[in-house]
Design a protein around this motif. Structure first.
Motif: not given
Length: 277
Positions: A78-83, A152-160, A182-185
């Motif tokens: 699994i891969g995780i992108v945290l807030q 897992f992508l948790d709010e991945p484009t915040t600040g983009f 992909i599970l995206l929030t």
């Protein structure tokens, strides 16, 4: 085959239910968006699926295993992108990605990952000197370096900025084409509509609607709004059959400035979470 299967998921804090009986199925290779306001139970649900938080009840299977009892092999899948990112201010972008790549049995080449997230020009820059959007790209790089089966992508484009968001969307499309689940929030509904094959809305700890972006909450069959400028000025009519209405109207008057619209995903979302003004 399900990548994620959840039945009756529950989690409470101080006797208050944060997640109250959630059921969820996400197929292997699917891009799925979980939408909901802050405090709805979205982040808690995802953290349980990631193996970062213990549940109070329910059955959870992620890539065939219980994330409450994670193995090292399972974590490598699994891969995780945290807030919020892990601070590595004194390391360069290349050093950070190289460091994390050694934890995986078959990582992507470091320079390939850096290029995929648009940081090639910053590969030698220290992480602490990156802008907020660039730091977020580095977070994404760490999430994909291990070639995850499930991301897992948790709010991945915040600040983009808008250009960076579009580049990120292209990356998600690429990963999905390679079979990554992909599970995206996200709070950006246009992002969910552009990327996800299915979406679910969580509110007050429960899933209140699930479907494709076009059908969520009855959106596809909702009445259309027909607007035009007639002899008596601007006119508006609600109808389930806009084509029939337009034909009938056109027999009697000119329809200047004619538009036909159905509820947007944002309209439906706000209704579902009870925040329609």
């Amino acid at each position: 085959m399900s990548a994620i299967r959840v039945r009756g998921l529950r989690k409470a804090y101080g006797g208050v239910a944060a997640v109250d009986g959630v059921d969820l199925d996400i197929a292997a290779g699917e891009v799925f968006a979980l939408l909901g306001p802050n405090g709805a139970g979205k982040s808690t649900s995802v953290e349980i699926l990631e193996g970062h938080r213990k549940r109070d009840g329910g059955e959870v299977h992620v890539l065939g295993q219980d994330p409450g009892k994670p193995s090292g092999d399972w974590r490598a899948r699994i891969g995780i992108v945290l807030q919020s990112a892990t601070d590595a201010a004194e390391l360069t972008v290349r050093e950070v990605v190289s460091h994390f790549s050694v934890y995986y049995p078959n990582p992507r080449p470091v320079d390939e990952v850096i290029d995929l997230v648009g940081l090639t020009d910053k590969a030698g820059a220290r992480a602490g000197r990156l802008s907020g959007g660039q730091r977020r790209r580095l977070d994404v790089a760490l999430g994909i370096v291990g070639r995850p089966e499930l991301l897992f992508l948790d709010e991945p484009t915040t600040g983009f900025d808008p250009e960076a968001r579009r580049q990120f969307w292209s990356l998600i499309t690429l990963l999905a084409s390679e079979g990554t689940t992909i599970l995206l929030t996200t709070h950006y509904l246009d992002e969910a509509e552009a990327l996800a094959g299915r979406v679910a809305v969580i509110a007050r700890g429960r899933i209140v609607a699930e479907g494709t972006p076009k059908t969520l909450g009855g959106r596809a069959t909702a009445e259309a709004t027909v607007r035009w400028r007639g002899a008596d000025g601007p006119q508006t009519r609600q109808t389930a059959d806009p084509q029939k209405l337009i034909v009938e109207l056109s027999r009697h008057e000119d329809l200047a400035e004619l538009t036909v619209s159905r509820p947007t995903l944002e309209d439906v979302y706000l209704d579902l979470i009870g925040e329609r003004a």
